[in-house]
Motif scaffolding. Structure first.
Motif, PDB file in Angstrom:
ATOM      1  N   VAL A 254       9.277 -11.488  61.706  1.00  0.00           N
ATOM      2  CA  VAL A 254       8.055 -11.716  62.477  1.00  0.00           C
ATOM      3  C   VAL A 254       8.035 -10.820  63.710  1.00  0.00           C
ATOM      4  O   VAL A 254       6.974 -10.337  64.122  1.00  0.00           O
ATOM      5  CB  VAL A 254       7.927 -13.200  62.883  1.00  0.00           C
ATOM      6  CG1 VAL A 254       6.721 -13.407  63.795  1.00  0.00           C
ATOM      7  CG2 VAL A 254       7.799 -14.080  61.653  1.00  0.00           C
ATOM      8  N   ASP A 256       9.176  -7.790  63.940  1.00  0.00           N
ATOM      9  CA  ASP A 256       8.695  -6.480  63.482  1.00  0.00           C
ATOM     10  C   ASP A 256       7.212  -6.522  63.153  1.00  0.00           C
ATOM     11  O   ASP A 256       6.472  -5.575  63.450  1.00  0.00           O
ATOM     12  CB  ASP A 256       9.493  -6.032  62.253  1.00  0.00           C
ATOM     13  CG  ASP A 256      10.905  -5.606  62.598  1.00  0.00           C
ATOM     14  OD1 ASP A 256      11.146  -5.245  63.768  1.00  0.00           O
ATOM     15  OD2 ASP A 256      11.772  -5.639  61.709  1.00  0.00           O
ATOM     16  N   GLN A 257       6.780  -7.607  62.525  1.00  0.00           N
ATOM     17  CA  GLN A 257       5.358  -7.747  62.206  1.00  0.00           C
ATOM     18  C   GLN A 257       4.520  -7.712  63.482  1.00  0.00           C
ATOM     19  O   GLN A 257       3.466  -7.070  63.534  1.00  0.00           O
ATOM     20  CB  GLN A 257       5.109  -9.066  61.471  1.00  0.00           C
ATOM     21  CG  GLN A 257       3.641  -9.311  61.129  1.00  0.00           C
ATOM     22  CD  GLN A 257       3.365 -10.723  60.651  1.00  0.00           C
ATOM     23  OE1 GLN A 257       4.293 -11.506  60.434  1.00  0.00           O
ATOM     24  NE2 GLN A 257       2.107 -11.064  60.498  1.00  0.00           N
ATOM     25  N   ASP A 260       4.264  -4.209  64.843  1.00  0.00           N
ATOM     26  CA  ASP A 260       3.367  -3.387  64.037  1.00  0.00           C
ATOM     27  C   ASP A 260       1.906  -3.765  64.246  1.00  0.00           C
ATOM     28  O   ASP A 260       1.015  -2.938  64.014  1.00  0.00           O
ATOM     29  CB  ASP A 260       3.714  -3.541  62.544  1.00  0.00           C
ATOM     30  CG  ASP A 260       5.054  -2.924  62.200  1.00  0.00           C
ATOM     31  OD1 ASP A 260       5.544  -2.093  62.980  1.00  0.00           O
ATOM     32  OD2 ASP A 260       5.616  -3.289  61.151  1.00  0.00           O
ATOM     33  N   THR A 261       1.661  -4.994  64.657  1.00  0.00           N
ATOM     34  CA  THR A 261       0.294  -5.502  64.786  1.00  0.00           C
ATOM     35  C   THR A 261      -0.288  -5.281  66.169  1.00  0.00           C
ATOM     36  O   THR A 261      -1.455  -4.917  66.322  1.00  0.00           O
ATOM     37  CB  THR A 261       0.251  -7.010  64.461  1.00  0.00           C
ATOM     38  OG1 THR A 261       0.740  -7.213  63.130  1.00  0.00           O
ATOM     39  CG2 THR A 261      -1.164  -7.553  64.570  1.00  0.00           C
TER      40      THR A 261
END
Length: 368
Positions: A254, A256-257, A260-261
């Motif tokens: 999460v 990393d997510q 990226d977001t």
């Protein structure tokens, strides 16, 4: 205009030296850059302790921005004024003033209370006792109901729910936050709804229902991502998503997510701590020491802007996870115990209880 925007970005990232250097010699001249210049100057003044200069700059902006304007500039103005009011102990007086304005001009209600979402966190994690916050929120809600300003009622209800949650009253928090979600949804206020959904997800985590917490957070994220308050909301939602993950590897994913977001516009120097602290823990718990230290530096820089003890306690808990990852059990136990003491001083018993058993467990292991 570019220098003003650069200075504003630097302030939001907590880089006050860069902001000061960029603003040096830059003054309003009657052109289109006046509002960004004054906002950057006011924000820099506030964060460097010159509250009078911050208020002077915000007062100048008031004459340049329409009161019904729904733009990032008006939101930044209202946020700056709310921070100044909180610093002076006048936050709820300011909220009542905004309530009267919204009553006289209903169109203002659509934007006037959103900026207080960030400042409310500053209040909740500061030195004001939760009993006092709840009493003030209840008073504001009663006035809003009599005045018929639903937006103010929804804000006060959410604040009441947040205060109850942090104080450890889960039943009250659940009731008030659900009401806040319904109110915000009723008149289409995505920022307030997203914030309330995120807090209700925290309630579900405390109740042991990770699946429902995840569902609420996935409702909250798109509402937060595409509203003007994104920089204050997206980070805290991802922070709770990390806590809601089913295992350490999922929590690390999460992080990393989120990276990226989130865009460069999704960073508030206050609110970033709500993501950075869970990110430290997630990285440390899977042995990613370098990334844990990187997020710890971000959290520590943000914590310097907060008064009181709550976030300082959270950082001590995050450091304890790092100590465990670095195989330093003695330091871990000391940090957890110190975190528990600070959480208790901040009036957050559930957070204190989470740290204390871990500290005792480490002491037991050393004894064995």
């Amino acid at each position: 205009l570019l220098r003003a925007r650069m200075a504003h970005s630097a302030v939001m990232e907590g880089d006050l030296d860069t902001a000061a250097a960029v603003l040096d010699g830059l003054e309003p001249n009657g052109g289109p850059a006046d509002v960004p210049i004054l906002l950057a100057q006011g924000s820099l003044a506030y964060f460097t302790g010159d509250v009078d200069a911050a208020w002077k700059a915000s007062d100048q902006v008031c004459g340049l921005v329409r009161p019904d304007e729904n733009s990032w500039q008006r939101l930044d103005l209202l946020t700056l004024q709310a921070l100044i009011a909180h610093h002076r102990g006048e936050l709820f007086s300011r909220l009542r003033l905004e309530l009267r304005r919204a009553q006289d001009a209903p169109a203002l209600a659509s934007s006037v209370f959103d900026p207080y979402i960030c400042v409310a966190e500053y209040l909740l994690y500061g030195t004001t006792p939760y009993s006092e916050v709840k009493a003030l929120a209840q008073s504001l809600r009663e006035t809003a109901r009599r005045s018929g300003v639903l937006r103010a009622e929804a804000f006060a209800t959410a604040l009441l729910g947040e205060a109850a949650l942090l104080a450890g009253d889960i039943a009250e928090a659940e009731r008030e936050l659900q009401d806040a979600i319904d109110l915000h949804r009723e008149f289409g206020a995505p920022a307030g709804e997203a914030a309330s959904l995120q807090r209700l997800a925290e309630v579900r985590l405390l109740q042991g229902d990770r699946r429902e917490a995840d569902r609420l957070l996935r409702q909250a994220l798109p509402r937060a991502r595409w509203c003007l308050m994104a920089l204050h909301l997206v980070q805290r939602i991802f922070g709770t998503m990390i806590l809601a993950a089913p295992d350490p590897q999922a929590a690390r994913a999460v992080v990393d997510q989120a990276q990226d977001t989130m865009g460069t516009e999704d960073e508030c120097s206050f609110c970033v701590i709500m993501f950075a602290v869970p990110a430290v823990i997630a990285c440390a718990d899977v042995g990613d020491i370098d990334e844990a230290h990187r997020y710890l530096a971000i959290a520590e820089r943000s914590s310097e802007l907060w008064e009181g003890t709550a976030w300082q306690a959270a950082i001590l808990e995050a450091r304890a996870h790092l100590a465990r990852a670095e195989q330093e059990p003695d330091r871990e136990a000391i940090l957890l115990d110190r975190a528990a003491v600070l959480f208790e001083q901040a009036g957050q018993p559930l957070d204190a209880a989470r740290c204390r058993p871990q500290a005792r467990a480490q002491v037991s292991l050393r004894g064995a």
